[in-house]
Design a protein around this motif. Structure first.
Motif, PDB file in Angstrom:
ATOM      1  N   GLY A   1       0.817  -1.199   0.000  1.00 24.99           N
ATOM      2  CA  GLY A   1       0.000   0.000   0.000  1.00 24.99           C
ATOM      3  C   GLY A   1       0.851   1.247   0.000  1.00 24.99           C
ATOM      4  N   TYR A   2       0.177   2.382   0.185  1.00 25.01           N
ATOM      5  CA  TYR A   2       0.890   3.661   0.176  1.00 25.01           C
ATOM      6  C   TYR A   2       0.064   4.734   0.868  1.00 25.01           C
ATOM      7  CZ  TYR A   2      -2.174   4.789  -3.818  1.00 25.01           C
ATOM      8  OH  TYR A   2      -3.254   5.018  -4.641  1.00 25.01           O
ATOM      9  N   ILE A   3       0.767   5.757   1.326  1.00 23.72           N
ATOM     10  CA  ILE A   3       0.107   6.962   1.826  1.00 23.72           C
ATOM     11  C   ILE A   3      -0.082   7.882   0.619  1.00 23.72           C
ATOM     12  CG2 ILE A   3       0.324   8.949   3.374  1.00 23.72           C
ATOM     13  CD1 ILE A   3       2.010   7.179   5.222  1.00 23.72           C
TER      14      ILE A   3
ATOM     15  N   PHE B   1       6.570   7.193  -1.966  1.00 28.77           N
ATOM     16  CA  PHE B   1       6.806   5.769  -2.239  1.00 28.77           C
ATOM     17  C   PHE B   1       5.563   4.911  -2.057  1.00 28.77           C
ATOM     18  CE2 PHE B   1      10.692   7.588  -0.307  1.00 28.77           C
ATOM     19  CZ  PHE B   1      11.463   7.599  -1.453  1.00 28.77           C
ATOM     20  N   TYR B   2       5.603   3.750  -2.682  1.00 28.28           N
ATOM     21  CA  TYR B   2       4.700   2.696  -2.240  1.00 28.28           C
ATOM     22  C   TYR B   2       5.558   1.518  -1.788  1.00 28.28           C
ATOM     23  CZ  TYR B   2       4.757  -0.117  -6.691  1.00 28.28           C
ATOM     24  OH  TYR B   2       5.096  -0.898  -7.772  1.00 28.28           O
ATOM     25  N   VAL B   3       4.995   0.687  -0.927  1.00 25.02           N
ATOM     26  CA  VAL B   3       5.782  -0.373  -0.282  1.00 25.02           C
ATOM     27  C   VAL B   3       5.060  -1.713  -0.415  1.00 25.02           C
ATOM     28  CG1 VAL B   3       6.622  -1.231   1.959  1.00 25.02           C
ATOM     29  CG2 VAL B   3       6.932   1.189   1.342  1.00 25.02           C
ATOM     30  N   ILE B   4       5.828  -2.752  -0.710  1.00 28.74           N
ATOM     31  CA  ILE B   4       5.307  -4.121  -0.705  1.00 28.74           C
ATOM     32  C   ILE B   4       6.129  -4.911   0.302  1.00 28.74           C
ATOM     33  CG2 ILE B   4       4.989  -6.250  -2.055  1.00 28.74           C
ATOM     34  CD1 ILE B   4       4.683  -4.504  -4.551  1.00 28.74           C
ATOM     35  N   LYS B   5       5.436  -5.616   1.197  1.00 34.07           N
ATOM     36  CA  LYS B   5       6.144  -6.469   2.149  1.00 34.07           C
ATOM     37  C   LYS B   5       5.770  -7.918   1.913  1.00 34.07           C
ATOM     38  CE  LYS B   5       4.890  -7.319   6.506  1.00 34.07           C
ATOM     39  NZ  LYS B   5       4.787  -7.261   7.982  1.00 34.07           N
TER      40      LYS B   5
ATOM     41  N   GLN C   1       6.378   6.213  -6.028  1.00 38.12           N
ATOM     42  CA  GLN C   1       4.954   6.372  -6.320  1.00 38.12           C
ATOM     43  C   GLN C   1       4.760   7.234  -7.568  1.00 38.12           C
ATOM     44  OE1 GLN C   1       1.572   8.499  -3.824  1.00 38.12           O
ATOM     45  NE2 GLN C   1       2.625   7.039  -2.524  1.00 38.12           N
ATOM     46  N   LYS C   2       5.863   7.830  -8.062  1.00 36.26           N
ATOM     47  CA  LYS C   2       5.770   8.721  -9.220  1.00 36.26           C
ATOM     48  C   LYS C   2       6.165   8.036 -10.518  1.00 36.26           C
ATOM     49  CE  LYS C   2       4.788  11.946  -6.268  1.00 36.26           C
ATOM     50  NZ  LYS C   2       3.346  12.203  -6.043  1.00 36.26           N
TER      51      LYS C   2
END
Lengths: 323, 323
Positions: free
Chosen positions: A57-59, A64-68, A93-94
């Protein structure tokens, strides 16, 4: 080229990150509706038994977006490997470019979970903590106690160790730490003696009973993150003056609140999301006589925040700017 | 420690992998119910517009599970970056350990998609291909034609280029390749002149009409992988003697079959899954007069197969064993 960070590089920069601050900010953003977190992806394996989860997800309007990816293969210790494996990935995220691969092997999940416990205690614990009670003696139990050291001056701790083999390693872990650790014979002993209690076990039956909890106690329940795990007598939630939860949507399917709603001991509407309570202190503990509970099931925004922070810290360091 | 492979290392080992063979095996395993592929994870971004997809899964009783992250940020070329970004991750199915991070930036997705086109042509094309027709001139169109070179001796090709600016780069790409490339003025010209046609455009209106297709033609539709994209007049599917699709479940929500079912031109039950047709040749083309269609929407088992193969090849190489 993506930055590849190994466990030792991640461990090296962690002390320079104000983890509690970023986790708090993450919860506030989450409760404010500024975080996009799709449902968790899941893979299950039979032989050997194992499971892998993909949280992502992301703010909104962030960089950025993050995958764990986090997995548990419970036979791993038989071949000398930790059960937990995993990594976090940081993407722009861009542009979608992968900025960093954090090969943390589950460390950052452990840390962000412990940090949430400390954030909850800072918000909800009574002003004077007489004794810190810990149920559990695993990695997360240790990290919870260590992180509480940053939010209360109390150094007296009473620990109930589910598996006696874990007693000595737990005591060694805190040798010279300044904590005065005593071992309890039962969860009840902890309940009766402590006014700040953290439960960090994989229990599937209630360990703390409502009748044993004194006025003025705060309890953070960390262990239950599925529908079948439970650490608190559901009556504790009806007894509590303030019940806080990291994620109201997740409490519909897992954790202490889920179980207490199921048993008719609690109405979900009575719970406040942690991010809401952090933003509006009138919604948390109002006096030292109240009983408060915080139910943590783990939210992807914690992963987003800690992964971003590690990447930013390494980048800041390598660009030579002061941190 | 996970093996980290950059694009150039991946490109170096690719020629030693029999990609068609592993993709075929993947489709057979998929149609045989031996592949676990949960729903695709998705993130959407507004400013700049972009999307990221997470595809993941595993073949039962195999060594690995694979997670693929692929994104498209369509303003990237304005800042000199490719729109497509991504990576594939290879994990042990026995321990959860991350074995390899393939920083392929979308290359392996392009290759596995082109390989599926070649697999479909090998199974379904008439024995004598007179002329290969290609609609589209982008990366995937080029790769489709290149991969067809491995399954037919035909080197005459007629290409319809949607954007005239792509004509010269396309011709240059095939200079000295042995292919004799002519440029068509319209999709109709391709339809009338070719008996093996691949469509690889992002079109949202039908490009090939049923009335233009000759007996004995095979068409592989690669471009439509969403609900709104379409390249074939739905009547082509009702006209065809054999309609093959890579994934029947996916055809319920995307691709040519989805559209032809929606318009009432086709019944999904009439389609055969590619893996089924590969395992049972009686279900594919029976004579050189039949019209056949293969609708490809892309299945995660292709990602699983190619990621595993790249990792295995690098590992085999580094262990010094012959490949």
């Amino acid at each position: 080229m993506s930055l590849i960070l190994n466990l030792d590089e991640i461990q090296r920069v962690l002390p320079r990150i104000d983890v509690l601050k970023i986790i708090e900010e993450g919860f506030v953003a989450y409760s404010d509706g500024r975080v996009v977190v799709p449902p968790v992806g899941e893979l299950v394996f039979d032989d050997p038994p194992g499971e892998a989860h993909i949280k992502y997800g992301y703010i909104k309007n962030d960089d950025f977006y993050v995958i764990k990816i986090a997995s548990g293969f419970y036979h791993n210790p038989r071949i000398g490997l930790p059960s937990s494996q995993g990594m976090m990935l940081v993407f722009s995220q861009k542009t979608g470019v992968c900025e960093a691969v954090l090969l943390d092997r589950g460390l950052l999940t452990d840390i962000r979970t412990a940090a949430a416990g400390a954030v909850a205690a800072r918000l909800l614990a009574p002003r004077e903590v007489q004794r810190i009670g810990i149920l559990g003696a695993g990695t997360q139990a240790k990290l919870q106690l260590q992180h509480l050291g940053g939010v209360t001056p109390c150094r007296r701790s009473l620990v109930w160790v589910p598996d006696p083999d874990e007693t000595e390693p737990f005591l060694q872990c805190f040798a010279g730490s300044g904590f005065d650790i005593e071992i309890a014979q039962s969860p009840s002993e902890v309940a009766r003696a402590c006014n700040l209690i953290v439960t960090a076990t994989p229990s599937t039956r209630p360990l703390l009973q409502a009748s044993e909890i004194s006025r003025g106690t705060h309890i953070t329940a960390v262990g239950s993150d599925t529908a079948d795990k439970i650490e608190l007598d559901p009556a504790i939630l009806s007894l509590a003056d303030v019940v806080v939860v990291d994620s109201l949507p997740q409490s519909e399917s897992r954790g202490e609140i889920f179980r207490a709603v199921q048993s008719g001991d609690f109405e979900r509407d009575s719970a406040v999301e942690l991010g809401v309570a952090l933003a509006d202190p009138t919604l948390s503990r109002r006096d030292d006589d109240q009983i408060t509970v915080c139910d943590l099931t783990g939210v992807a925004v914690q992963d987003i925040q800690i992964a971003k922070a590690v990447f930013n810290e390494v980048r800041r360091e390598s660009s030579g700017r002061p941190s």
